[in-house]
Design a protein around this motif. Structure first.
Motif, PDB file in Angstrom:
ATOM      1  N   GLY A  41       0.794  -1.225   0.000  1.00  0.00           N
ATOM      2  CA  GLY A  41       0.000   0.000   0.000  1.00  0.00           C
ATOM      3  C   GLY A  41       0.822   1.269   0.000  1.00  0.00           C
ATOM      4  N   SER A  42       2.145   1.137  -0.033  1.00  0.00           N
ATOM      5  CA  SER A  42       3.009   2.325   0.010  1.00  0.00           C
ATOM      6  C   SER A  42       3.062   3.054  -1.327  1.00  0.00           C
ATOM      7  N   GLY A  43       2.735   2.350  -2.402  1.00  0.00           N
ATOM      8  CA  GLY A  43       2.766   2.948  -3.733  1.00  0.00           C
ATOM      9  C   GLY A  43       3.905   2.458  -4.603  1.00  0.00           C
ATOM     10  N   LYS A  44       4.724   1.532  -4.082  1.00  0.00           N
ATOM     11  CA  LYS A  44       5.910   1.122  -4.848  1.00  0.00           C
ATOM     12  C   LYS A  44       5.538   0.367  -6.125  1.00  0.00           C
ATOM     13  N   SER A  45       4.502  -0.465  -6.086  1.00  0.00           N
ATOM     14  CA  SER A  45       4.094  -1.196  -7.295  1.00  0.00           C
ATOM     15  C   SER A  45       3.508  -0.244  -8.334  1.00  0.00           C
ATOM     16  N   THR A  46       2.739   0.751  -7.865  1.00  0.00           N
ATOM     17  CA  THR A  46       2.188   1.759  -8.782  1.00  0.00           C
ATOM     18  C   THR A  46       3.310   2.546  -9.434  1.00  0.00           C
ATOM     19  N   LEU A  47       4.308   2.933  -8.654  1.00  0.00           N
ATOM     20  CA  LEU A  47       5.455   3.660  -9.208  1.00  0.00           C
ATOM     21  C   LEU A  47       6.169   2.814 -10.248  1.00  0.00           C
ATOM     22  N   LEU A  48       6.366   1.528  -9.946  1.00  0.00           N
ATOM     23  CA  LEU A  48       7.050   0.654 -10.897  1.00  0.00           C
ATOM     24  C   LEU A  48       6.237   0.504 -12.181  1.00  0.00           C
ATOM     25  N   ASN A  49       4.916   0.403 -12.051  1.00  0.00           N
ATOM     26  CA  ASN A  49       4.059   0.285 -13.237  1.00  0.00           C
ATOM     27  C   ASN A  49       4.152   1.530 -14.121  1.00  0.00           C
ATOM     28  N   ASP A 202      17.874  -7.066   3.460  1.00  0.00           N
ATOM     29  CA  ASP A 202      19.208  -7.530   3.058  1.00  0.00           C
ATOM     30  C   ASP A 202      19.419  -7.368   1.558  1.00  0.00           C
ATOM     31  N   ILE A 203      18.360  -7.594   0.770  1.00  0.00           N
ATOM     32  CA  ILE A 203      18.455  -7.414  -0.684  1.00  0.00           C
ATOM     33  C   ILE A 203      18.651  -5.929  -1.020  1.00  0.00           C
ATOM     34  N   ALA A 204      17.918  -5.062  -0.329  1.00  0.00           N
ATOM     35  CA  ALA A 204      18.037  -3.621  -0.572  1.00  0.00           C
ATOM     36  C   ALA A 204      19.464  -3.136  -0.331  1.00  0.00           C
ATOM     37  N   HIS A 205      20.109  -3.679   0.694  1.00  0.00           N
ATOM     38  CA  HIS A 205      21.472  -3.245   1.008  1.00  0.00           C
ATOM     39  C   HIS A 205      22.522  -3.819   0.045  1.00  0.00           C
ATOM     40  N   MET A 206      22.088  -4.646  -0.890  1.00  0.00           N
ATOM     41  CA  MET A 206      22.980  -5.093  -1.945  1.00  0.00           C
ATOM     42  C   MET A 206      22.911  -4.161  -3.157  1.00  0.00           C
ATOM     43  N   THR A 207      22.068  -3.129  -3.060  1.00  0.00           N
ATOM     44  CA  THR A 207      22.056  -2.067  -4.067  1.00  0.00           C
ATOM     45  C   THR A 207      22.924  -0.915  -3.551  1.00  0.00           C
ATOM     46  N   LYS A 208      22.938   0.191  -4.250  1.00  0.00           N
ATOM     47  CA  LYS A 208      23.793   1.318  -3.872  1.00  0.00           C
ATOM     48  C   LYS A 208      23.001   2.502  -3.319  1.00  0.00           C
ATOM     49  N   ARG A 209      21.680   2.394  -3.432  1.00  0.00           N
ATOM     50  CA  ARG A 209      20.809   3.495  -2.991  1.00  0.00           C
ATOM     51  C   ARG A 209      19.454   2.906  -2.637  1.00  0.00           C
ATOM     52  N   ILE A 210      18.883   3.347  -1.528  1.00  0.00           N
ATOM     53  CA  ILE A 210      17.586   2.839  -1.078  1.00  0.00           C
ATOM     54  C   ILE A 210      16.601   3.996  -1.006  1.00  0.00           C
ATOM     55  N   VAL A 211      15.475   3.830  -1.697  1.00  0.00           N
ATOM     56  CA  VAL A 211      14.387   4.806  -1.666  1.00  0.00           C
ATOM     57  C   VAL A 211      13.221   4.168  -0.912  1.00  0.00           C
ATOM     58  N   ASN A 212      12.798   4.786   0.190  1.00  0.00           N
ATOM     59  CA  ASN A 212      11.706   4.272   1.005  1.00  0.00           C
ATOM     60  C   ASN A 212      10.418   5.050   0.731  1.00  0.00           C
ATOM     61  N   LEU A 213       9.364   4.313   0.399  1.00  0.00           N
ATOM     62  CA  LEU A 213       8.046   4.910   0.191  1.00  0.00           C
ATOM     63  C   LEU A 213       7.133   4.574   1.366  1.00  0.00           C
ATOM     64  N   LYS A 214       6.283   5.517   1.730  1.00  0.00           N
ATOM     65  CA  LYS A 214       5.246   5.274   2.735  1.00  0.00           C
ATOM     66  C   LYS A 214       4.041   6.146   2.400  1.00  0.00           C
ATOM     67  N   ASP A 215       2.891   5.512   2.282  1.00  0.00           N
ATOM     68  CA  ASP A 215       1.640   6.232   1.998  1.00  0.00           C
ATOM     69  C   ASP A 215       1.772   7.175   0.806  1.00  0.00           C
TER      70      ASP A 215
END
Length: 233
Positions: A41-49, A202-215
């Protein structure tokens, strides 16, 4: 490579409206490896779409490799997807009755590439992901990790500008997940721009940048010290 400015998206259900993305501002440079995190429900799937041109924002700008992505008909959107983007899915999305080679070659068919060249390219990318010996096997004869490697080879075969990975380790055990991330890191090391949607820290920290979405808003966007997957494989 990717510029998102003041992006809004709502879904209407009868007389009700659900405001899913609430003014997203987000840029990705060429060669970045970015994870997008957020609870359901944070919006991450909508953003990816929207990034994948499978949906369109109500307001705001989306520019991909200098091209404004707006008001596209389905034919143009499909052409842009094929030109700019490679997709990696949690459920692999392989065709069960086609071999690994045929699955990888499929996007090249839609680009009008001759069969002999399609097969040669598919075999090249299967070798790149470590599956040369499995090229004639059907998906039912492959492990989960091997299926995801076929899916990654398929995404790479059309030589896209950006790879979009939607929970690419969601159907895999931990060891296999790290093997897949090792491959993704290697592809990124070669310069490919990659965005990963994940709920696994743990998967996120294998990238170089983390973007957190909420509401529907970005609450944190930070460069992180990348953990190399090969130390766990």
């Amino acid at each position: 490579m990717i510029q998102i400015k003041d992006l809004h998206k709502s879904y209407h259900m009868g007389s009700n409206s659900l405001h899913v993305l609430k003014g997203i501002n987000f840029n990705v440079k060429e060669g970045e490896l970015v994870s997008i995190m957020g609870s359901s429900g944070s919006g991450k799937s909508t953003l990816l779409n929207i990034l994948g041109m499978l949906d369109e924002a109500d307001e705001g700008e989306y520019i991909l490799d200098g091209v404004p992505i707006k008001n596209l008909n389905e034919k143009t959107a499909a052409r842009y997807r094929n030109e700019f983007l490679g997709f990696i899915f949690q459920s692999f999305n392989l065709i069960n009755y086609k071999s690994a080679t045929e699955n990888v070659a499929l996007p090249l068919y839609y680009k009008g590439i001759p069969r002999k060249e399609r097969i040669a390219k598919a075999e090249h990318y299967l070798e790149k992901v470590g599956l040369k010996e499995w090229s004639h096997h059907l998906p039912s004869e492959l492990s989960g990790g091997q299926k995801q490697r076929v899916a990654i080879a398929r995404a790479l075969a059309s030589e896209p500008k950006v790879l979009l990975a939607d929970e690419p380790t969601g159907a895999l055990d931990t060891k296999t997940s790290y093997g897949v991330l090792e491959l993704i890191q290697e592809i990124n090391d070669e310069g490919k721009t990659i965005l990963i949607v994940t709920h696994e820290d743990d998967i996120a920290h294998m990238t170089k940048r983390i973007v957190n979405l909420k509401d529907g808003v970005i609450i944190n966007d930070s460069i992180v010290e990348q953990v190399r997957a090969n130390q766990y494989v």
